[in-house]
Design an enzyme around this catalytic site. Structure first.
Site, PDB file in Angstrom:
ATOM      1  N   HIS A   2     -11.437   1.438   3.983  1.00 22.38           N
ATOM      2  CA  HIS A   2     -10.424   0.482   3.545  1.00 22.38           C
ATOM      3  C   HIS A   2     -11.076  -0.527   2.605  1.00 22.38           C
ATOM      4  O   HIS A   2     -12.228  -0.918   2.788  1.00 22.38           O
ATOM      5  CB  HIS A   2      -9.847  -0.232   4.772  1.00 22.38           C
ATOM      6  CG  HIS A   2      -8.758  -1.201   4.454  1.00 22.38           C
ATOM      7  ND1 HIS A   2      -7.603  -0.832   3.805  1.00 22.38           N
ATOM      8  CD2 HIS A   2      -8.657  -2.547   4.681  1.00 22.38           C
ATOM      9  CE1 HIS A   2      -6.830  -1.896   3.652  1.00 22.38           C
ATOM     10  NE2 HIS A   2      -7.454  -2.946   4.169  1.00 22.38           N
ATOM     11  N   ASN A  41       0.850  -1.195   0.000  1.00 16.06           N
ATOM     12  CA  ASN A  41       0.000   0.000   0.000  1.00 16.06           C
ATOM     13  C   ASN A  41       0.879   1.235   0.000  1.00 16.06           C
ATOM     14  O   ASN A  41       1.742   1.391   0.865  1.00 16.06           O
ATOM     15  CB  ASN A  41      -0.904  -0.017   1.244  1.00 16.06           C
ATOM     16  CG  ASN A  41      -2.007   1.021   1.171  1.00 16.06           C
ATOM     17  OD1 ASN A  41      -1.822   2.117   0.638  1.00 16.06           O
ATOM     18  ND2 ASN A  41      -3.153   0.677   1.707  1.00 16.06           N
ATOM     19  N   ASP A  43      -5.681  -8.621   1.512  1.00 14.96           N
ATOM     20  CA  ASP A  43      -5.750  -7.348   2.235  1.00 14.96           C
ATOM     21  C   ASP A  43      -4.382  -6.681   2.163  1.00 14.96           C
ATOM     22  O   ASP A  43      -3.531  -6.872   3.030  1.00 14.96           O
ATOM     23  CB  ASP A  43      -6.165  -7.609   3.680  1.00 14.96           C
ATOM     24  CG  ASP A  43      -6.486  -6.323   4.436  1.00 14.96           C
ATOM     25  OD1 ASP A  43      -6.232  -5.234   3.889  1.00 14.96           O
ATOM     26  OD2 ASP A  43      -6.992  -6.412   5.570  1.00 14.96           O
ATOM     27  N   CYS A  94      -5.301   0.986  -1.238  1.00 14.48           N
ATOM     28  CA  CYS A  94      -5.927  -0.321  -1.001  1.00 14.48           C
ATOM     29  C   CYS A  94      -7.029  -0.590  -2.021  1.00 14.48           C
ATOM     30  O   CYS A  94      -7.263  -1.730  -2.411  1.00 14.48           O
ATOM     31  CB  CYS A  94      -6.467  -0.395   0.423  1.00 14.48           C
ATOM     32  SG  CYS A  94      -7.605   0.950   0.847  1.00 14.48           S
TER      33      CYS A  94
END
Length: 1126
Positions: free
Chosen positions: A462, A210, A479, A215
């Site tokens: 997010h 990131n 993630d 994201c």
């Protein structure tokens, strides 16, 4: 020993960029002085009594509410909440009420007991922070994140939580009676350390780093990568061997996918975002993933044209539907075929995907006032709808989780429970979603491939993705850098949204009462793959699909990376030695270097072992440079107190017997610094090295630069040893010889002392001794021909000192058109001391504009890399430096405009944006009126008359101030326009009706506004909308008569008008009226009367046409649209 070619400093490695609170606070932040702290309203903790027997991934959760009174009058820069406990952990909220170096409320979760925790402590938490809207809770601002807390990063959160303008706006509902409510929901995981987790080892997949707020992009890229056919298409896009990934989207995406497929570690995305034309500012802006998906696919589609993969994007994602209108009573049907790459499905009011599809194809009936005008048949009752002709192999469904609230003028997020099946049958109910033209032989049965999730609220949050890479039963969560295996049922429960019930423990083991959390993490985008196309889409992709030059490039990059890794691991065994000599001074001074002697990053570098004896190193230098050891003398460089670098002293025989590492240590106080040396050597007439002269104790080594004031050129001419008690006059002949001047040429000498932060260059008296002139080893003497006073006046830089001042202030400025603020149009090298006039003259010359006064410049905000909101006024700054400064930062960017008139003339004018409402058809048109600042409202209306069509030539006009759908002011004709503000209020011009011109004592002029009465906590709340207007009422006139005139004025149908209610509204309270009521008596005419707070209200539904809002079509003004520039 490794000889390294001179290079520019390497760019920093592409690493994940974290945003802790402390990074953005200037200097150390002391704890605030003890003061009465706002008290928490309560803590609710959800703890399973058998927590110890649960898996370590199961969290403990708590919800904490903090009530802050006198919020706007908080005296401190930052404020801590009271402490709340979760299990054995203590937490608190930290806020910056006026922002943490930003125009946003800043809010963080802080480990309250961090100072007392043992060395090496860590604590992993998943948490959300919220500012509660006390009027409408659904407009609360909530953001969610996760973090591994430790001693270095003991607080984490959001520097740009929400705009201060929204927070402090009393109409928004976040501050009520100057009280703010803040909430935190925290889930603590006892045994989880993301930093030690190996995604590749645990799952076989790697994540993406990131860059700050990317994201959303990472989740989309992982989804696209795991569609093998898409990956294969990207690999087959033509790229060139010499392309750079940072300049080619195709190559950057190929490189990224290759690394995702073959790398063992998480992959950086900087090359890709650079290929988009993004900078670091873009990396910290979160965009909408649906919008990025469209923009990226459009760009790839464009890049694929006229290549072997042309049409591949359409082949994967393109479907078609038919919009139709069919008349009921006559034989007429109109239809239009349209393509789509994704479908927008409603979430609100729909339980699942099938309900959304039902709503998508629902038939709308066109009747009554909404009849359809059919060709040759006139107005007809009709039905309108959408049916699908074909669906694509890969079906992308974008869920409308964000909705624009027209009443509140804000976006809201819909967190409703919404289900989606693992298998989606779009042929259900005998193909009710399909058009008659659809090919029924194609089976539209789809399998769920991936789910993109948004966690947070409308102001940010997010993104992450759940993906089934092989369509097996195993799901994976991507993630950012972390990839984990996920249980299907647990994943789906998390993705449906809605509410989650927890047990609140009020007494240990007694009376466990349930309470509900709203799930702010929910599915935002679904990707389905058609069963009949599964084998084609989920194809095998291997190295044979990757261009050979790409494989070689990436393998070479990997080898270089491994080499760097090895060098880094062995770095403690090696050091870098940089050797400068006279030839470096000759080619650098006057070209790349003007102050000091050399740029050490551009001289020969040697990577040698620290334990190598220096005498052995000299032999290596002899081999490399062809200078025998006996002809070498090395000097150590030293950094002086004035921040200059100069050769300081030669190495002694004892020092040359030491190791290279030892010499580096004694010459540098900085750990791991390089060893910098000056190699002194003498050349004979044949340019071969000869023996060096012995250096006596009173010898001083001086370096000489020659300045030519006519050419404004500086060059290095050599060095000399002089005696400390000697005088400059003794070496003038030698200096003239070095310069190529006549032996008796009169020259002036200057000592170059320093250049940072200011230039210091002093004249040298030729008859003083070198010692009295305070000259020592390594000093630099600049000299030039002596000039007459007349000659000096004709030159810009007549002497060394003025030349150094000029060079010190030179800067390359990047000029960009204000219409294209991302793209450099041209560059100019200017002096920071250039006046305003000099700068615009040079810009005008570059642009070919005859009149420099038509150039208007705008400074750059160095934090956002965007133009400042207000341009630079004509001669509003003294010099270029003033244009470049932004607080304590200096930019090198200026924006320009070419005006249609000189800037001084334009600044003498006032431009107002006026909406003119036609007297007959109520249509509105916008006009920009430009007049001298001393003009009046009457002048503005006269100018407007020339631009609009009036109902009759003698019509009189007036100017109104309209704000939040109310009329606040009727401007007197004599008011100066300079005092009128059109930034926040709408200026509306309209014709004055005849009945108002001749208003009798038995009549009065009232305000009439449209409104809706919203129910909120069992109380009505007035919400105005639409266009307000003025109306004359008469003393004996009842409401029934007024309604007739209102309906005629607004052109409302009888059916619609019958639904309207009329009310007398005063101070926000509505008193509904009967047709027999006399209005005149209700409207007071005292001096205390405020017109806009006492009006005739028209209550009805807002039927004004609204443009459809898809994806992120509406965005707050501080957000930017996604753009890919290259």
């Amino acid at each position: 020993m490794t000889v390294m070619a001179p290079t520019a400093p390497n760019e920093q490695e592409d690493e994940d960029m974290l945003v802790p609170r402390s990074d953005l606070v200037e200097g150390p932040q002391p704890q605030p002085q003890p003061q009465p702290q706002p008290q928490p309203m309560g803590v609710e903790e959800a703890i399973d009594n058998n927590a110890e027997s649960q898996p370590t991934e199961d969290p403990r959760t708590a919800k904490f509410t903090w009530k802050i009174d006198n919020f706007s009058r908080t005296p401190t820069k930052k404020l801590y909440s009271g402490i709340f406990e979760l299990g054995d952990y203590k937490w608190r909220i930290l806020i910056f009420p006026k922002g943490n170096s930003a125009d946003f409320l800043s809010m963080y979760l802080d480990v309250a007991d961090s100072s007392g925790l043992p060395y090496g402590w860590t604590r992993y938490a998943h948490f959300s922070l919220a500012v509660v809207n006390q009027v409408h809770s659904k407009y609360s601002v909530r953001k969610e994140t996760q973090h591994q807390f430790n001693a270095r990063e003991n607080d984490w959160g959001f520097t740009s939580f929400m705009p201060l303008g929204e927070l402090y706006d009393p109409s928004r509902g976040y501050l009520v009676n100057d009280t703010c409510l803040v909430e935190a929901e925290v889930a603590v995981y006892k045994a989880m350390d993301p930093w030690l987790y190996d995604s590749k080892k645990e799952t076989g997949f790697v994540g993406l780093k990131n860059q700050g707020a990317t994201c959303y992009m990472n989740s989309l890229l992982q989804t696209l990568y795991h569609i093998p056919f898409f990956r294969k298409v990207v690999y087959h896009m033509p790229t060139i061997v010499n392309d750079m990934p940072s300049a080619s989207i195709s190559l950057a995406l190929q490189s990224l996918f290759y690394k995702l497929q073959y790398s063992d570690n998480s992959v950086a995305t900087k090359e890709l975002t650079k290929s988009f034309g993004w900078d670091s500012y873009d990396a910290f802006l979160q965009h909408d993933v649906q919008e990025l998906n469209r923009v990226l696919c459009e760009k790839l589609e464009e890049k694929m044209k006229r290549t072997v993969v042309e049409g591949a994007i359409q082949q994967l994602f393109e479907g078609h539907h038919m919009n139709y209108i069919e008349c009921i009573n006559v034989d007429y049907k109109s239809s239009r075929k349209e393509s789509f790459y994704d479908l927008q499905l409603d979430v609100k009011g729909c339980h699942d995907v099938y309900a959304s599809f039902d709503k998508y194809v629902a038939v709308e009936h066109l009747d009554g006032d909404n009849k359809y005008h059919a060709e040759q048949h006139g107005l007809q009752d009709a039905k309108k709808g959408v049916l699908f002709i074909d669906f694509p192999p890969v079906l992308q469904l974008h869920l409308k989780r964000f909705e624009y609230d027209f009443v509140r003028d804000v976006m809201i997020k819909i967190n409703d429970h919404y289900e989606f099946p693992l298998q989606l049958d779009l042929d259900r109910d005998d193909g009710k979603y399909l058009s008659p033209d659809a090919d029924r032989r194609v089976r539209n049965l789809y399998t769920l491939h991936s789910v993109l999730v948004h966690s947070g609220g409308v102001h940010g949050g997010h993104y992450y993705a759940f993906i089934r890479p092989t369509l097996s039963s195993q799901w994976y969560k991507f993630d950012d850098e972390r990839v984990t295996k996920e249980d299907m049922k647990k994943a789906l429960d998390e993705l449906y949204g809605g509410e989650e019930e927890h047990l609140m423990q009020t007494n240990q083991g007694i009376n466990n009462t349930p309470f509900k959390f709203t799930k702010h993490s929910n599915a935002y985008m679904l990707v389905y793959i058609r069963e009949s196309d599964k084998d084609k889409i989920m194809c095998h992709v291997d190295e044979k699909d990757i261009a050979e030059h790409l494989r070689e490039r990436l393998k070479r990059e990997q080898e270089e990376k491994e080499q760097k890794k090895k060098e880094k691991a062995e770095a403690h065994l090696y050091t870098v030695v940089k050797v400068a000599c006279d030839e470096d001074f000759v080619w650098q001074i006057g070209k790349n270097v003007f102050f000091d002697l050399v740029d050490h990053d551009k001289v020969r570098s040697f990577r040698v072992q620290k334990l190598m004896p220096f005498n052995v190193f000299k032999e290596e230098v002899a081999k490399e440079l062809g200078v025998p050891v006996q002809f070498q003398r090395f000097w150590l460089w030293a950094k002086r107190q004035n921040h200059t670098y100069r050769p300081n002293r030669p190495l002694t025989q004892f020092e040359e017997a030491q190791t290279v590492g030892h010499l580096r240590d004694i010459s540098n106080k900085v750990q791991n610094a390089e060893l910098r040396l000056f190699l002194e050597l003498e050349l004979g007439p044949d340019l071969r090295p000869i023996s060096l002269p012995n250096k006596a104790k009173d010898d001083i080594l001086l370096f000489f630069k020659l300045y030519d004031p006519e050419k404004e050129e500086l060059r290095y001419v050599g060095r000399l040893f002089v005696k400390s008690l000697g005088k400059p006059i003794d070496i003038l002949t030698r200096l003239n010889e070095m310069a190529g001047y006549a032996p008796d040429e009169d020259i002036e000498l200057y000592e170059e002392i320093k250049f940072d932060p200011n230039v210091m260059c002093e004249h040298i008296e030729k008859r003083f001794t070198f010692r009295s002139c305070q000259l020592e080893d390594g000093d630099i003497v600049c000299f030039q021909k002596s000039l007459s006073a007349e000659a000096r006046q004709q030159l810009r830089c007549p002497d060394v000192r003025s030349f150094f001042e000029y060079r010190h202030n030179l800067q390359v400025i990047h000029f960009r058109s204000l219409e294209k603020p991302k793209e450099d149009e041209f560059c100019l090298q200017l002096s920071k001391l250039d006046t305003y006039d000099e700068v615009v003259e040079k810009v005008a010359r570059q642009l070919g504009v005859d009149d420099p006064s038509k150039i208007r410049l705008t400074s750059c905000n160095s934090y956002t890399q965007q133009p400042k909101p207000h341009p630079i006024k004509y001669r509003g700054v003294d010099n270029l430096l003033d244009m470049l400064l932004h607080y304590n930062q200096t930019s090198d960017i200026l924006y320009y405009e070419v005006l249609d008139m000189p800037l001084p003339e334009l600044q003498g004018l006032r431009t107002l944006r006026v909406a003119f409402r036609h007297g007959t058809n109520n249509e509105v048109e916008i006009h920009n009126i430009r007049l001298p600042k001393d003009s009046t409202v009457a002048d503005l209306l006269d100018d407007l008359r020339m631009k609009v069509q009036l109902s009759h030539p003698d019509a009189e006009l007036r100017l109104l101030e309209v704000f939040t759908h109310k009329i606040y002011k009727i401007f007197p004709s004599g008011e100066k326009i300079e005092s009128i503000n059109d930034n926040y209020w709408t200026l509306r011009a309209e014709e004055i009706p005849e009945e108002e011109k001749h208003l009798s004592p038995n009549g009065c002029l009232i305000h009439v506004y449209h409104f809706m009465n919203e129910e909120n906590q069992n109380q009505g709340k007035i919400q105005n909308f639409g266009e307000p207007f003025l109306l004359v009422i008469h003393e004996d006139e009842n409401l029934a008569k007024v309604k007739i005139r209102v309906q005629k004025k607004l052109h409302v149908s009888d059916e619609e008008f019958s639904k309207w209610k009329f009310a007398f509204v005063s101070q926000g309270r509505a008193e509904y009226l009967e047709d027999s009521d006399i209005l005149f008596s209700r409207f007071q005419t005292s001096s205390m009367y405020i017109a806009w707070e006492q009006y005739l209200g028209l209550e009805h539904i807002d039927n004004a046409p609204k443009r459809p809002l898809i994806a992120n079509q509406y965005r707050p003004p501080y957000e930017k649209a996604v753009k890919i520039y290259n």
